[in-house]
Write an enzyme that holds these catalytic residues in place. Structure first.
Site, PDB file in Angstrom:
ATOM      1  CE  LYS A  46      13.122   4.815   7.434  1.00  0.00           C
ATOM      2  NZ  LYS A  46      13.125   6.135   8.094  1.00  0.00           N
ATOM      3  NE  ARG A 143      11.695  12.349  11.495  1.00  0.00           N
ATOM      4  CZ  ARG A 143      12.143  11.591  10.489  1.00  0.00           C
ATOM      5  NH1 ARG A 143      11.437  11.494   9.368  1.00  0.00           N
ATOM      6  NH2 ARG A 143      13.278  10.942  10.585  1.00  0.00           N
ATOM      7  CE1 TYR A 265     -13.757   6.459 -15.369  1.00  0.00           C
ATOM      8  CE2 TYR A 265     -11.634   5.763 -14.455  1.00  0.00           C
ATOM      9  CZ  TYR A 265     -12.998   5.557 -14.649  1.00  0.00           C
ATOM     10  OH  TYR A 265     -13.590   4.444 -14.105  1.00  0.00           O
ATOM     11  CG  MET A 324      -8.256   1.079  -8.095  1.00  0.00           C
ATOM     12  SD  MET A 324      -9.809   0.608  -7.330  1.00  0.00           S
ATOM     13  CE  MET A 324     -10.443   2.216  -6.833  1.00  0.00           C
TER      14      MET A 324
END
Length: 387
Positions: A46, A143, A265, A324
């Site tokens: 998966k 679940r 940053y 990013m």
């Protein structure tokens, strides 16, 4: 684009690249098959084979002998069918109205996991006749899965259509990665009742971690996932699996920075010494998570160190915040001639296990593998294993 451009050229020049060792992957699956004893061993592919490519991974596992596969969606199953022509392909999300043709044309087996799906499936059988399914039962995970009482009632319901004949009954362990957790034994006892109620139908409980819990958990079919891909299945246990995936990022630039200057940053990292930095072409948009930053993210307040790369035989720390598209590494302790623009730094792989990188990010190996962005180039290698 030139005429002689090929996939190898694309890999060699990629900013972010991923090497998948199919030989190691197959050996890991065979290892889990050996540990499964008398039970057959499925392959869980998966999420695009945990981010490594369902086409190549699926074909490699099929050629290695896997004949039962588990995917998340019918679309994944349709893709896999091209590479596993006579395998049973189970779709964990089940079937919903409008999906019948996709299932039937690709010979996919829905995993029925709710009363709504069960009701719909009964109507499908009345229209189309016999067709295999699997039945998922909730034994405490809360679940997916039919409640225990509903599953047991279904097993005893003599009025159910004769065309409803599951080929597999299954459940999923909540705490298999923690062998001492009493939840494992509670779920095992509950699933034994389910298996007995559906006598004559194959049963499956064990994922990767469940296989390590021993033969009691194996039943007829095991479902190794993360262990096949080389990551840890059991917390606190040395990982016996071979590494499968190696992620690398290209160094775009190196630069010298004086002590006292700041990096990145927010200026969250102030350098305590004259330093040399390597800026690489991967960031959180590529799945190299911002939480791996050395400074300026909440996780660092817990005392967990930030991420590391590996180059020229040494680990090098992330410097400042991951952005990013870019990450900065501190390569000060390496000789200058060993780190140049154009070189590659390993983000995880043989030298930095994916689970080590995941812990620095405050997550698990599953997420590290499946979070890889779309901008990476893949190559597949297949080491000879002697089998």
């Amino acid at each position: 684009m030139t005429d002689d451009f090929d996939d190898h050229d694309a890999f060699a020049s990629a900013g972010l690249r991923l090497t998948v060792d199919l030989g190691a992957l197959v050996e890991n699956w065979r290892d889990m098959a050996r540990r499964s004893g008398r039970a057959r061993t499925a392959a869980v592919v998966k999420a695009d084979a945990y981010g490594l490519g369902i086409e190549d991974v699926g074909e490699a596992l099929y050629l290695a002998g896997a004949r039962d596969f588990f995917v998340a969606t019918a679309e994944e199953g349709a893709t896999l069918r091209l590479y596993a022509p006579d395998a049973r392909i189970f779709v964990l999300s089940g079937i919903w109205p409008g999906m019948e043709r996709l299932f039937f044309e690709n010979d996919l087996v829905p995993v029925i996991a709710s009363e709504e799906q069960l009701t719909f499936w009964m109507s499908v059988l009345s229209d189309y006749g016999d067709y295999p399914c699997a039945l998922q039962v909730d034994t405490g995970f809360n679940r997916l899965g039919l409640p225990m009482e509903d599953a047991l009632a279904l097993a005893d319901d003599v009025s159910r259509p004769a065309s409803f004949a599951p080929v597999l009954v299954m459940s999923h362990l909540a705490c298999g990665d923690d062998p001492s957790n009493p939840m494992n034994r509670r779920q095992l006892e509950a699933f034994r009742k389910v298996s007995a109620a559906f006598e004559g139908i194959e049963a499956s409980l064990a994922n990767s971690a469940g296989i390590f819990l021993g033969p009691d958990y194996h039943f007829d079919l095991t479902r190794p996932g993360i262990a096949t891909y080389g990551a840890e299945a059991v917390s606190g246990m040395a990982n016996p699996m071979r590494p499968v995936a190696t992620a690398e990022a290209r160094i775009i630039q190196t630069r010298s920075v004086k002590a006292g200057e700041t990096v990145g940053y927010g200026a969250t990292l102030q350098l305590a010494r004259d330093s040399r930095l390597a800026i690489v072409s991967a960031g959180y948009a590529d799945g190299y998570m911002r939480s791996l930053s050395s400074n300026g993210v909440p996780l660092r307040q817990t005392g967990i160190a930030g991420g590391h790369g590996f180059i020229a035989g040494r680990k090098v720390p992330v410097a400042g915040r991951i952005t990013m598209d870019l990450t900065i590494f501190d390569v000060t302790d390496l000789p200058e001639n060993l780190v140049r623009a154009g070189d590659y730094i390993e983000l995880f792989g043989s030298n930095i296990p994916v689970d080590e990188a995941a812990r620095a990010a405050g997550t698990i190996g599953y997420e590290m593998l499946t979070s890889l962005g779309l901008r990476h180039e893949r190559r597949y290698i297949a080491e000879e294993t002697g089998e």
